[in-house]
Design an enzyme around this catalytic site. Structure first.
Site, PDB file in Angstrom:
ATOM      1  N   HIS A 240       0.877  -1.191   0.000  1.00 13.91           N
ATOM      2  CA  HIS A 240       0.000   0.000   0.000  1.00 13.91           C
ATOM      3  C   HIS A 240       0.912   1.238   0.000  1.00 13.91           C
ATOM      4  CE1 HIS A 240      -3.461   2.437   0.673  1.00 13.91           C
ATOM      5  NE2 HIS A 240      -3.815   2.087   1.906  1.00 13.91           N
TER       6      HIS A 240
ATOM      7  N   ASP B   4       2.383   5.614  -6.492  1.00 13.88           N
ATOM      8  CA  ASP B   4       3.611   5.620  -5.700  1.00 13.88           C
ATOM      9  C   ASP B   4       4.873   5.727  -6.541  1.00 13.88           C
ATOM     10  OD1 ASP B   4       2.512   5.359  -3.062  1.00 13.88           O
ATOM     11  OD2 ASP B   4       1.795   3.425  -3.731  1.00 13.88           O
TER      12      ASP B   4
ATOM     13  N   HIS C 208      -2.021  -2.377  -9.990  1.00 18.01           N
ATOM     14  CA  HIS C 208      -3.085  -1.852  -9.149  1.00 18.01           C
ATOM     15  C   HIS C 208      -4.258  -2.818  -9.155  1.00 18.01           C
ATOM     16  CE1 HIS C 208      -5.836   0.933  -7.240  1.00 18.01           C
ATOM     17  NE2 HIS C 208      -4.739   1.554  -6.832  1.00 18.01           N
TER      18      HIS C 208
HETATM   19  C1  LIG Z   1      -0.849  -3.086  -6.034  1.00 17.45           C
HETATM   20  C2  LIG Z   1      -0.831  -4.603  -5.869  1.00 17.45           C
HETATM   21  C3  LIG Z   1      -0.664  -4.929  -4.396  1.00 17.45           C
HETATM   22  C4  LIG Z   1      -2.145  -5.154  -6.386  1.00 17.45           C
HETATM   23  O1  LIG Z   1      -2.144  -6.482  -6.051  1.00 17.45           O
HETATM   24  P1  LIG Z   1      -3.200  -7.559  -6.578  1.00 17.45           P
HETATM   25  O2  LIG Z   1      -4.387  -6.927  -7.162  1.00 17.45           O
HETATM   26  O3  LIG Z   1      -3.377  -8.500  -5.444  1.00 17.45           O
HETATM   27  O4  LIG Z   1      -2.436  -8.232  -7.773  1.00 17.45           O
HETATM   28  P2  LIG Z   1      -1.456  -9.488  -7.657  1.00 17.45           P
HETATM   29  O5  LIG Z   1      -0.392  -9.235  -6.663  1.00 17.45           O
HETATM   30  O6  LIG Z   1      -2.303 -10.702  -7.480  1.00 17.45           O
HETATM   31  O7  LIG Z   1      -0.827  -9.454  -9.100  1.00 17.45           O
HETATM   32  C5  LIG Z   1      -1.403 -10.037 -10.266  1.00 17.45           C
HETATM   33  C6  LIG Z   1      -0.259 -10.503 -11.176  1.00 17.45           C
HETATM   34  O8  LIG Z   1       0.510  -9.385 -11.585  1.00 17.45           O
HETATM   35  C7  LIG Z   1       1.849  -9.475 -11.080  1.00 17.45           C
HETATM   36  N1  LIG Z   1       2.204  -8.173 -10.524  1.00 17.45           N
HETATM   37  C8  LIG Z   1       1.379  -7.292  -9.908  1.00 17.45           C
HETATM   38  N2  LIG Z   1       2.062  -6.213  -9.520  1.00 17.45           N
HETATM   39  C9  LIG Z   1       3.344  -6.436  -9.887  1.00 17.45           C
HETATM   40  C10 LIG Z   1       4.508  -5.685  -9.751  1.00 17.45           C
HETATM   41  N3  LIG Z   1       4.485  -4.496  -9.143  1.00 17.45           N
HETATM   42  N4  LIG Z   1       5.648  -6.181 -10.229  1.00 17.45           N
HETATM   43  C11 LIG Z   1       5.684  -7.379 -10.835  1.00 17.45           C
HETATM   44  N5  LIG Z   1       4.590  -8.152 -11.006  1.00 17.45           N
HETATM   45  C12 LIG Z   1       3.440  -7.678 -10.524  1.00 17.45           C
HETATM   46  C13 LIG Z   1       1.782 -10.499  -9.962  1.00 17.45           C
HETATM   47  O9  LIG Z   1       3.021 -11.121  -9.750  1.00 17.45           O
HETATM   48  C14 LIG Z   1       0.721 -11.427 -10.469  1.00 17.45           C
HETATM   49  O10 LIG Z   1       1.302 -12.250 -11.458  1.00 17.45           O
HETATM   50  P3  LIG Z   1       0.895 -13.797 -11.567  1.00 17.45           P
HETATM   51  O11 LIG Z   1      -0.583 -13.783 -11.868  1.00 17.45           O
HETATM   52  O12 LIG Z   1       1.744 -14.289 -12.654  1.00 17.45           O
HETATM   53  O13 LIG Z   1       1.191 -14.386 -10.224  1.00 17.45           O
HETATM   54  C15 LIG Z   1       0.339  -5.206  -6.690  1.00 17.45           C
HETATM   55  O14 LIG Z   1       0.241  -4.776  -8.036  1.00 17.45           O
HETATM   56  C16 LIG Z   1       1.677  -4.869  -6.097  1.00 17.45           C
HETATM   57  O15 LIG Z   1       2.145  -5.574  -5.213  1.00 17.45           O
HETATM   58  N6  LIG Z   1       2.333  -3.781  -6.587  1.00 17.45           N
HETATM   59  C17 LIG Z   1       3.577  -3.346  -6.010  1.00 17.45           C
HETATM   60  C18 LIG Z   1       3.337  -2.577  -4.721  1.00 17.45           C
HETATM   61  C19 LIG Z   1       2.716  -1.241  -4.989  1.00 17.45           C
HETATM   62  O16 LIG Z   1       3.124  -0.484  -5.849  1.00 17.45           O
HETATM   63  N7  LIG Z   1       1.702  -0.910  -4.184  1.00 17.45           N
HETATM   64  C20 LIG Z   1       1.033   0.380  -4.245  1.00 17.45           C
HETATM   65  C21 LIG Z   1      -0.318   0.267  -4.843  1.00 17.45           C
HETATM   66  S1  LIG Z   1      -1.035   1.856  -5.142  1.00 17.45           S
END
Ligand SMILES: CC(C)(COP(=O)(O)OP(=O)(O)OC[C@H]1O[C@@H](n2cnc3c(N)ncnc32)[C@H](O)[C@@H]1OP(=O)(O)O)[C@@H](O)C(=O)NCCC(=O)NCCS
Length: 380
Positions: A225, A316, A265
């Site tokens: 987050h 971010d 996201h």
């Molecule tokens: C924002 C976030 C938590 C959303 O999570 P989510 O909806 O649960 O999505 P998931 O983590 O299940 O990701 C879906 C797929 O995309 C990939 N993915 C998502 N964000 C990624 C990232 N930042 N880098 C690399 N791969 C990513 C995941 O590995 C997953 O791949 P898979 O299906 O092959 O396993 C996630 O994109 C993330 O961890 N981003 C990085 C942290 C971040 O920037 N957070 C701030 C959000 S405003």
């Protein structure tokens, strides 16, 4: 009769609508974010953080006199009880600003003149008070941990300018003030994100505003987050320090199955509209401050991650380089997110309590079948 829906809950509650709300509209397919129906692009171009607070808390744009009054109220609340300053001074030297902020916001309730009140008006007063106090705590703790004197607030300044003054002990340029002001507008609210949900769950037990905001700060801290902005800059620093190629660095992270902070996201399937503004701010501030490298590295990473993983930069990603060029330390990035998001959290707490019902969902039980026998300890 039980009203349990036995279908499996999607992991992370993806796609689940958990409340009604009149505060924030998001269309993840079209990349739309609006507060009370007003597009974030219009607010970023024309509004101020104070006006955005009014919009979030009162549900409409203020008249000139209403806005003036809110400015005066926010300025009048630029006070921290000496007990809070003592708490900041007593924090261990290595205490992280986000942890100190969480604890200090909890402690603010000891000194709040309306701490026992949980009605609408008291909560609006607390929203105003907390907005002023959170900014002051972040600035004051940064000064204290660096052995510098705490800076007195200037009640004639805007929220953004006063924060930068109390942080750096110098009046910011109008460019820096406006850049932070826009960043605060962009971060102010985002519907039912994890920290806002945490705030609403806590408020819905009829706890109190300070408890709800403390819950929210705890949730914001995590790297999935708000903590992502710090993680982004740590990567940029590491690339800069080692003289690495940004694309090779990120490729290496993906090869190790690491997520790249600042990308992806849950709700947006296209560009995060906040990133659109922050990208421009990062570029312009970098150029005017003689530090273009942070934007340039960011841009190369963004192009690569977009091409390779089809992931867009989120709020971010460019806030990291933007905050750095504003002279804000990396471990203050997430606290600065809270300096803004307090406005949205408070709006949601007020909305929740105006029409409250306890938030108490169910879990889809996957444990041992009932009834499992209790086996006496000597027979195990
Ligand atoms: C924002 C976030 C938590 C959303 O999570 P989510 O909806 O649960 O999505 P998931 O983590 O299940 O990701 C879906 C797929 O995309 C990939 N993915 C998502 N964000 C990624 C990232 N930042 N880098 C690399 N791969 C990513 C995941 O590995 C997953 O791949 P898979 O299906 O092959 O396993 C996630 O994109 C993330 O961890 N981003 C990085 C942290 C971040 O920037 N957070 C701030 C959000 S405003």
């Amino acid at each position: 009769m039980s009203s349990v829906n036995m279908s499996h809950a999607p992991k992370g509650l993806e796609g689940i609508v958990a409340t009604t709300s009149k505060i924030c509209f998001i269309d993840g397919d079209r990349g739309v974010l609006a507060y009370r129906g007003i597009d974030i692009h219009e607010l970023a171009d024309h509004s101020t953080f104070e006006e955005t607070c009014y919009l979030l808390w009162f549900g409409k744009l203020p008249t000139q006199s209403e806005l003036r009054q809110l400015h005066e109220q926010l300025a009048a609340e630029r006070i921290l009880d000496p007990g809070i300053i003592t708490l900041l001074r007593n924090a261990p030297r290595q205490a992280l600003p986000m942890d100190v902020l969480r604890t200090a916001v909890s402690a603010l309730s000891f000194y709040d003149p309306e701490d026992k009140k949980n009605d609408h008006d008291a909560n609006v007063h607390k929203a105003i008070r907390l907005t002023s106090q959170i900014a002051m705590i972040v600035a004051a703790y940064d000064r204290i941990r660096k052995g510098k004197p705490v800076v007195e607030p200037d009640r004639s300044l805007s929220h953004a300018a006063n924060f930068l003054l109390q942080l750096n002990a110098t009046r910011p340029s109008s460019t820096a003030e406006r850049a932070l002001d826009i960043a605060l507008i962009l971060h102010a609210d985002h519907e039912l994100n994890a920290s806002t949900f945490a705030a609403r769950v806590t408020a819905a037990t009829l706890s109190d505003m300070h408890s709800a905001i403390t819950s929210a700060i705890g949730a914001l801290k995590g790297p999935l987050h708000g903590g992502a902005n710090e993680a982004v800059f740590r990567i940029l620093e590491s690339i800069d320090g080692n003289g690495s190629d940004p694309v090779e660095y990120v490729k290496g992270m993906l090869a190790q199955k690491k997520k790249i902070p600042g990308f992806g996201h849950r709700v947006y399937h296209t560009e995060d509209p906040r990133a659109t503004h922050l990208r421009v701010m990062s570029r312009d501030l970098g150029q005017s401050n003689g530090q273009p490298q942070w934007y340039e590295m960011s841009r190369r990473i963004e192009e690569f991650v977009k091409a390779e993983k089809k992931l867009n930069a989120n709020v971010d990603f460019y806030s990291a380089s933007t905050y750095h060029t504003l002279g804000i330390d990396v471990d203050l990035f997430t606290p600065v997110f809270a300096v803004s998001r307090i406005s949205g959290w408070a709006a949601h707490v007020i909305e929740q309590l105006d029409d409250n019902r306890l938030i108490r969902p169910r879990a889809d039980y996957l444990g041992p079948e009932y009834p499992a026998r209790y086996v006496p300890i000597e027979q195990r």
